[in-house]
Design an enzyme around this catalytic site. Sequence first.
Site, PDB file in Angstrom:
ATOM      1  N   ASP A 121     -17.124   7.616  -1.423  1.00 30.99           N
ATOM      2  CA  ASP A 121     -15.880   7.447  -0.657  1.00 30.99           C
ATOM      3  C   ASP A 121     -15.552   8.812  -0.057  1.00 30.99           C
ATOM      4  O   ASP A 121     -16.198   9.826  -0.382  1.00 30.99           O
ATOM      5  CB  ASP A 121     -14.759   6.963  -1.612  1.00 30.99           C
ATOM      6  CG  ASP A 121     -13.475   6.576  -0.876  1.00 30.99           C
ATOM      7  OD1 ASP A 121     -13.485   6.473   0.367  1.00 30.99           O
ATOM      8  OD2 ASP A 121     -12.436   6.399  -1.557  1.00 30.99           O
ATOM      9  N   CYS A 158     -16.245   2.129   0.874  1.00 27.39           N
ATOM     10  CA  CYS A 158     -15.115   1.250   1.213  1.00 27.39           C
ATOM     11  C   CYS A 158     -14.687   1.388   2.665  1.00 27.39           C
ATOM     12  O   CYS A 158     -14.057   0.493   3.208  1.00 27.39           O
ATOM     13  CB  CYS A 158     -13.940   1.526   0.275  1.00 27.39           C
ATOM     14  SG  CYS A 158     -13.267   3.193   0.422  1.00 27.39           S
ATOM     15  N   GLN A 208     -10.460  -3.629  -3.224  1.00 28.46           N
ATOM     16  CA  GLN A 208     -11.777  -3.161  -2.793  1.00 28.46           C
ATOM     17  C   GLN A 208     -12.872  -3.639  -3.747  1.00 28.46           C
ATOM     18  O   GLN A 208     -13.983  -3.961  -3.337  1.00 28.46           O
ATOM     19  CB  GLN A 208     -11.776  -1.631  -2.706  1.00 28.46           C
ATOM     20  CG  GLN A 208     -13.038  -1.060  -2.090  1.00 28.46           C
ATOM     21  CD  GLN A 208     -13.185  -1.449  -0.627  1.00 28.46           C
ATOM     22  OE1 GLN A 208     -12.260  -1.310   0.151  1.00 28.46           O
ATOM     23  NE2 GLN A 208     -14.354  -1.956  -0.249  1.00 28.46           N
ATOM     24  N   HIS A 217      -7.501   0.903  -6.350  1.00 35.66           N
ATOM     25  CA  HIS A 217      -7.709   0.090  -5.142  1.00 35.66           C
ATOM     26  C   HIS A 217      -8.424  -1.194  -5.584  1.00 35.66           C
ATOM     27  O   HIS A 217      -9.597  -1.429  -5.263  1.00 35.66           O
ATOM     28  CB  HIS A 217      -8.535   0.870  -4.119  1.00 35.66           C
ATOM     29  CG  HIS A 217      -8.531   0.278  -2.738  1.00 35.66           C
ATOM     30  ND1 HIS A 217      -7.792  -0.840  -2.390  1.00 35.66           N
ATOM     31  CD2 HIS A 217      -9.197   0.649  -1.596  1.00 35.66           C
ATOM     32  CE1 HIS A 217      -7.998  -1.118  -1.114  1.00 35.66           C
ATOM     33  NE2 HIS A 217      -8.838  -0.244  -0.616  1.00 35.66           N
ATOM     34  N   ARG A 243     -13.849  -8.382   2.336  1.00 40.15           N
ATOM     35  CA  ARG A 243     -12.417  -8.220   2.016  1.00 40.15           C
ATOM     36  C   ARG A 243     -11.685  -9.516   2.358  1.00 40.15           C
ATOM     37  O   ARG A 243     -10.776  -9.949   1.649  1.00 40.15           O
ATOM     38  CB  ARG A 243     -11.815  -7.040   2.807  1.00 40.15           C
ATOM     39  CG  ARG A 243     -12.443  -5.672   2.508  1.00 40.15           C
ATOM     40  CD  ARG A 243     -12.101  -5.167   1.126  1.00 40.15           C
ATOM     41  NE  ARG A 243     -10.671  -5.066   0.914  1.00 40.15           N
ATOM     42  CZ  ARG A 243      -9.904  -4.037   1.299  1.00 40.15           C
ATOM     43  NH1 ARG A 243     -10.451  -3.003   1.893  1.00 40.15           N
ATOM     44  NH2 ARG A 243      -8.600  -4.021   1.056  1.00 40.15           N
ATOM     45  N   ARG A 303       0.880  -1.176   0.000  1.00 41.65           N
ATOM     46  CA  ARG A 303       0.000   0.000   0.000  1.00 41.65           C
ATOM     47  C   ARG A 303       0.908   1.213   0.000  1.00 41.65           C
ATOM     48  O   ARG A 303       1.723   1.391   0.923  1.00 41.65           O
ATOM     49  CB  ARG A 303      -0.914   0.009   1.228  1.00 41.65           C
ATOM     50  CG  ARG A 303      -1.641   1.337   1.392  1.00 41.65           C
ATOM     51  CD  ARG A 303      -2.730   1.313   2.439  1.00 41.65           C
ATOM     52  NE  ARG A 303      -3.915   0.639   1.931  1.00 41.65           N
ATOM     53  CZ  ARG A 303      -5.119   0.721   2.494  1.00 41.65           C
ATOM     54  NH1 ARG A 303      -5.303   1.454   3.578  1.00 41.65           N
ATOM     55  NH2 ARG A 303      -6.151   0.088   1.977  1.00 41.65           N
TER      56      ARG A 303
HETATM   57  N1   CP Z   1     -11.252   0.146   2.615  1.00 43.05           N
HETATM   58  C1   CP Z   1      -9.977   0.013   3.033  1.00 43.05           C
HETATM   59  O1   CP Z   1      -9.068  -0.280   2.257  1.00 43.05           O
HETATM   60  O2   CP Z   1      -9.809   0.198   4.369  1.00 43.05           O
HETATM   61  P1   CP Z   1      -8.435   0.360   5.161  1.00 43.05           P
HETATM   62  O3   CP Z   1      -7.819   1.664   4.758  1.00 43.05           O
HETATM   63  O4   CP Z   1      -8.829   0.330   6.602  1.00 43.05           O
HETATM   64  O5   CP Z   1      -7.526  -0.787   4.799  1.00 43.05           O
HETATM   65  N1  NVA Z   2      -9.831   6.800  -1.310  1.00 41.72           N
HETATM   66  C1  NVA Z   2      -9.441   6.406   0.014  1.00 41.72           C
HETATM   67  C2  NVA Z   2      -9.695   4.957   0.236  1.00 41.72           C
HETATM   68  C3  NVA Z   2      -9.342   4.438   1.594  1.00 41.72           C
HETATM   69  C4  NVA Z   2      -9.532   2.966   1.744  1.00 41.72           C
HETATM   70  C5  NVA Z   2      -7.980   6.737   0.228  1.00 41.72           C
HETATM   71  O1  NVA Z   2      -7.184   6.532  -0.698  1.00 41.72           O
HETATM   72  O2  NVA Z   2      -7.621   7.206   1.303  1.00 41.72           O
END
Ligand code: CP
Ligand code: NVA
Length: 299
Positions: free
Chosen positions: A218, A258, A133, A130, A286, A103
């Site tokens: 989101d 999400c 997701q 992502h 997930r 990530r």
């Molecule tokens: N939706 C999601 O990816 O959540 P986290 O940031 O908690 O991993």
């Molecule tokens: N769009 C958000 C998603 C978090 C899971 C971010 O990138 O922070």
Amino acid sequence: MPRHFLTLSDLSASEYRALLRRAAELKSDWKSRRMRASYPGRTLAMIFEKSSTRTRVSFETAMVHLGGHAIFLSPGDSQIGRGEPIEDTARVLSHMVDCIMVRTHGHDRIMRFAAAAEVPVINGLSDLHHPCQLLADIQTYQEARGDIAGRRVAWIGDGNNVCNSYIEAAQLLGFELRIAAPPGYLPEPALLSAAGSHAVMMGDARAAASGADLIVTDVWASMGQETEAAVRRTVFAPYQVTRELMQLARPDALFMHCLPAHRGEEVSAEVIDGAQSVVWAEAGNRLHSQKALLEMLLG
Ligand code: CP
Ligand code: NVA
């Protein structure tokens, strides 16, 4: 070259569907506590350069259920934060673990990492995509309402990483994505044009929500955009998913997010905590969908 999962388009449509079927089987095994530890001794390294709750816990739990193990790495307590080149990290981990989840910020960073890795790399979120997701979201829709092909999905708000992955999902699975986002906050143009009629920009939130089978939103400021949060709260004010907006959708429409969510910003409390919301099942899926992904990549 190992098989990576950096964007949804790393899957064919038939692989995506097979993965969703397997995720449903794995969920039913999990419900009856019949998890099979078919990957003993396998290890997943997880590099988090941004915060996480769901992604970390779902991958770590999935590896335990599969009979393996997951290792959490963050810049604060590994050499990644002290400037070791990510390519070197990728090479080193490839000699120790079976799969690596990353990530990070720029999508180019995960592409560089994957190019140097000798084991499968999973995108656990980048600024551009992502994809994990969208495994869980589609699993959630289909377990509640059946095949998503031909359905209408409304994306309301920021044209961000999750929105980009929705565009790829619409193209792969054959649903119609109607996007309402303010000017200057649109999704990736190349993805939009590749998706053709499967992903269309709408004039406003009401137009996107009309007749929808699923409404998704989101946060207005993603991780890394914290300094823009105040400006974004003003720009995005007309894009809150409210009960009035949900009423424009089909009577059996679902709501997804999400998470984490900000009640009173991108969604009202009565929507996210209401009867049409499936956000807790979405988060839970997930675990199952990523377990199916791990099975596919571990072979
Ligand atoms: N939706 C999601 O990816 O959540 P986290 O940031 O908690 O991993
Ligand atoms: N769009 C958000 C998603 C978090 C899971 C971010 O990138 O922070």
